[in-house]
Design a protein around this motif. Structure first.
Motif, short mmCIF file in Angstrom:
data_model
loop_
_atom_site.label_atom_id
_atom_site.label_comp_id
_atom_site.label_asym_id
_atom_site.label_seq_id
_atom_site.Cartn_x
_atom_site.Cartn_y
_atom_site.Cartn_z
N VAL A 74 0.75 -138.67 -1.26
CA VAL A 74 1.23 -138.29 -2.59
C VAL A 74 0.38 -137.19 -3.21
N CYS A 75 -0.92 -137.11 -2.84
CA CYS A 75 -1.79 -136.05 -3.38
C CYS A 75 -3.11 -136.00 -2.60
N GLN A 76 -4.02 -135.12 -3.06
CA GLN A 76 -5.37 -135.00 -2.49
C GLN A 76 -6.39 -135.00 -3.61
N ILE A 77 -7.55 -135.57 -3.35
CA ILE A 77 -8.64 -135.56 -4.31
C ILE A 77 -9.85 -134.85 -3.66
N GLU A 78 -10.41 -133.96 -4.42
CA GLU A 78 -11.53 -133.13 -3.88
C GLU A 78 -12.75 -133.32 -4.79
N LEU A 79 -13.86 -133.75 -4.18
CA LEU A 79 -15.11 -133.92 -4.92
C LEU A 79 -16.11 -132.86 -4.44
N GLU A 80 -16.65 -132.13 -5.39
CA GLU A 80 -17.69 -131.13 -5.04
C GLU A 80 -19.05 -131.73 -5.41
N PRO A 81 -20.00 -131.80 -4.45
CA PRO A 81 -21.30 -132.44 -4.74
C PRO A 81 -22.11 -131.62 -5.73
N ASN A 82 -22.96 -132.34 -6.47
CA ASN A 82 -23.87 -131.71 -7.42
C ASN A 82 -25.15 -131.28 -6.69
N LEU A 83 -25.16 -130.01 -6.24
CA LEU A 83 -26.29 -129.51 -5.43
C LEU A 83 -27.61 -129.56 -6.19
N LEU A 84 -27.59 -129.27 -7.46
CA LEU A 84 -28.83 -129.27 -8.23
C LEU A 84 -29.44 -130.65 -8.26
N PHE A 85 -28.61 -131.69 -8.44
CA PHE A 85 -29.13 -133.05 -8.50
C PHE A 85 -29.68 -133.47 -7.12
N ILE A 86 -28.88 -133.12 -6.11
CA ILE A 86 -29.32 -133.49 -4.75
C ILE A 86 -30.65 -132.81 -4.42
N ARG A 87 -30.75 -131.54 -4.78
CA ARG A 87 -31.99 -130.81 -4.51
C ARG A 87 -33.17 -131.43 -5.25
N GLN A 88 -32.96 -131.81 -6.46
CA GLN A 88 -34.03 -132.43 -7.23
C GLN A 88 -34.48 -133.74 -6.60
N GLN A 89 -33.49 -134.52 -6.12
CA GLN A 89 -33.84 -135.78 -5.47
C GLN A 89 -34.62 -135.57 -4.19
N VAL A 90 -34.10 -134.61 -3.43
CA VAL A 90 -34.80 -134.30 -2.16
C VAL A 90 -36.21 -133.78 -2.42
N ASP A 91 -36.33 -132.92 -3.40
CA ASP A 91 -37.63 -132.31 -3.69
C ASP A 91 -38.62 -133.37 -4.15
N GLU A 92 -38.19 -134.27 -4.98
CA GLU A 92 -39.11 -135.31 -5.47
C GLU A 92 -39.59 -136.23 -4.34
N LYS A 93 -38.64 -136.66 -3.50
CA LYS A 93 -39.02 -137.58 -2.43
C LYS A 93 -39.88 -136.87 -1.38
N ALA A 94 -39.45 -135.63 -1.05
CA ALA A 94 -40.20 -134.90 -0.02
C ALA A 94 -41.62 -134.59 -0.49
N ARG A 95 -41.75 -134.19 -1.75
CA ARG A 95 -43.08 -133.90 -2.27
C ARG A 95 -43.95 -135.16 -2.27
N PHE A 96 -43.35 -136.25 -2.67
CA PHE A 96 -44.12 -137.50 -2.72
C PHE A 96 -44.62 -137.89 -1.33
N ILE A 97 -43.71 -137.81 -0.35
CA ILE A 97 -44.12 -138.16 1.01
C ILE A 97 -45.16 -137.17 1.54
#
Length: 537
Positions: A137-160
């Protein structure tokens, strides 16, 4: 700092360990950073899939009914999730809902240095009818929030990464501390003790506490053992040095007072050391300048230097002890002396020599040799003397020093009657008288020998003229045949028969030329005696 790194094991080992730890820690931190980024992106994609699954039934109803308000509500609900940047619900060319979050461009730019892709990859899912699972009947498209993902990755990677770097630093400090306390500090303690150690005193190193059974303890034990051995060696060396000094004094006394001349000389013949006997044997004044004393040996052996240098060369090259006898003239007025010289190598370019006066022995030998070759009655040579002289003369002809010689064999006529009638004493006087005639007639270079009884032989050396030989033979005959008045008034008359042969070949045979002269002499005997005859081959 560089000086400390060059001279201190502690600083150098700490610097190396810290450098390796930082390098390894940095490598693993970067690796962890990139690995965490990849994992977080996958997790974000999984979370968006889970969100779609959560709202899938509601979305299918909104799409089936084409209800834009319901689709908007679903979109607003999804946008509340931090991982979602925008939602788009569409069926064919119609869009039921399209919502997105507002992001700050500056923050996006700052975050773009992370490995997350700059362009978002949307998650698209087909939505089917709630009444027919096969009807889309239709399609749903979700675009990820790159800024949020990058912030999460940066925080965890820096901590490790910080944890890894901290772990590396702590490990490096632990290693440095262990090296300092277990290795470096005991070695520094041993080094300080060694610096102030005096082995001859016998003091040994103190064993560091806690290192009794490990390698450092073994090192200290080995050093102490070496010190003990060194003390014994020094004691032995001290005793040997004392003995050497005593022996050197004894040798110096012997050296200075020996009757044998002792000296050292270079291979050039220059004397570099000598004792008093050396000067005495060569009649050298002790006050003579040193340069003249150094050449005293070669000067004394002037004319015989070749023999001396042959001795030196052979002793040096063949490492042998050689000896030679030299006849020299020393002193004023000059006196003939015989020296026995011994040469032996002692070191590179230096030889040791010995001088002994053998004049008395040589004089005795010469007298014995002279007696062996001399006729005791007439004083001329005997048969042995003739054999030696003819051998020497043969060698002279072979060398070319003599061109030829005449041999005269003489037999006295009527000598047997004199002996039988007047006795052997009178015969001896006649033989001595004849010897006087011959020696007065001959040249100094000529040779005369008594072979035995009344038989004499003469060698006229380096003479080629037969007339000169005949003249000498005639003089001898004339003077011998003259009347001889002895002391007791007895008048004696004898004659001389002489056979002459000429020798010019170097390979002559002694017995053959005597036979030739003997044949000529007996030809005279047969023809009347008291004459001479020349051998004709």
């Amino acid at each position: 700092m560089l000086q400390l790194l060059r001279t201190s094991i502690v600083y150098r080992s700490a610097f190396i360990v810290l450098g390796i730890a930082l390098l390894v820690g940095s490598f693993f931190a970067v690796f962890t950073y990139y690995w965490t980024s990849h994992i977080e992106q996958e997790r974000a994609n999984n979370r968006m899939g889970d969100l779609l699954s959560t709202v899938e039934s509601t979305t299918s109803i909104a799409c089936y009914l084409a209800d834009m308000n319901l689709a908007s509500e679903v979109s607003r609900g999804l946008l509340k999730n931090a991982d979602v940047a925008s939602i788009k619900i569409f069926s064919g060319s119609s869009i039921l809902a399209h919502m997105s979050k507002n992001t700050d461009p500056k923050e996006t730019k700052v975050a773009n240095n992370i490995v997350i892709p700059d362009k978002a990859i949307p998650t698209v899912r087909d939505v089917f009818s709630p009444f027919n699972e096969k009807e889309k009947v239709c399609q749903i498209e979700l675009e990820p929030n790159l800024l949020f993902i990058r912030q999460q990755v940066d925080e965890k990677a820096r901590f490790i990464g910080y944890l890894l770097m901290l772990q590396a630093l702590l490990m490096a400090c632990a290693v440095v501390y262990i090296v300092l306390t277990i290795i470096t500090r005991p070695i520094k303690t041993i080094s300080d003790q060694l610096h102030h150690l005096t082995p001859e005193s016998g003091v040994k190193l103190a064993l560091p506490a806690g290192n009794e059974k490990d390698e450092i303890g073994q090192l200290v034990g080995d050093v102490n053992e070496i010190v003990g051995k060194l003390v014994h060696i020094l004691d032995d060396e001290r005793q040997l040095r004392i003995k050497h000094e005593i022996g050197e004094k004894k040798f110096q006394t012997i050296f200075n007072n020996a009757e044998t001349g002792i000296f050292l000389l270079k291979t050039s013949g220059e004397v570099i050391s000598y004792n008093h006997a050396f000067l005495r044997l060569l009649a050298v004044d002790e006050n003579m300048p040193e340069d003249k004393v150094n050449t005293a040996l070669t000067k004394a052996l002037e004319g015989q230097e070749l023999r001396l240098h042959l001795m030196i060369d052979k002793a040096t090259n063949q490492d042998e002890v050689l000896s030679e006898d030299f006849s020299i003239e020393v002193g004023q007025p000059p006196q003939r002396k015989w020296l026995h010289v011994v040469m032996s190598p002692v070191e590179e370019g230096v030889l040791q020599g010995l001088l002994n006066d053998i004049t008395d022995r040589k004089s005795g030998e010469e007298e014995a040799n002279q007696l062996a070759v001399t006729d005791h009655l007439t004083g001329t040579s005997n048969r042995l003397g003739f054999d030696k002289e003819i051998t020497r003369l043969k060698q002279e002809i072979q060398r070319g020093n003599v061109t030829g010689f005449f041999l005269l064999l003489i037999d006295l006529d009527k000598f047997k009657e004199v002996n039988d009638h007047y006795g052997h004493d009178t015969g001896d006087q006649v033989l001595c008288h004849f010897t006087h005639i011959v020696t007065k007639t001959l040249r100094k270079s000529d040779f005369v020998a008594r072979l035995g009884g009344d038989e004499f032989i003469i060698l006229l050396k380096d003479l080629q003229q037969i007339d000169k030989a005949k003249e000498i033979a005639q003089k001898i005959i004339d003077q011998t045949s003259a009347a001889l008045t002895l002391d007791n008034g007895i008048v004696i008359r004898i004659g001389a028969s002489i056979g002459i042969t000429y020798v010019a070949q170097a390979n002559f045979d002694k017995n053959e030329i005597i036979r030739e002269a003997d044949d000529a002499m007996y030809a005279v005997k047969k023809s009347g005696k008291n004459n001479y005859s020349v051998y004709q081959s």
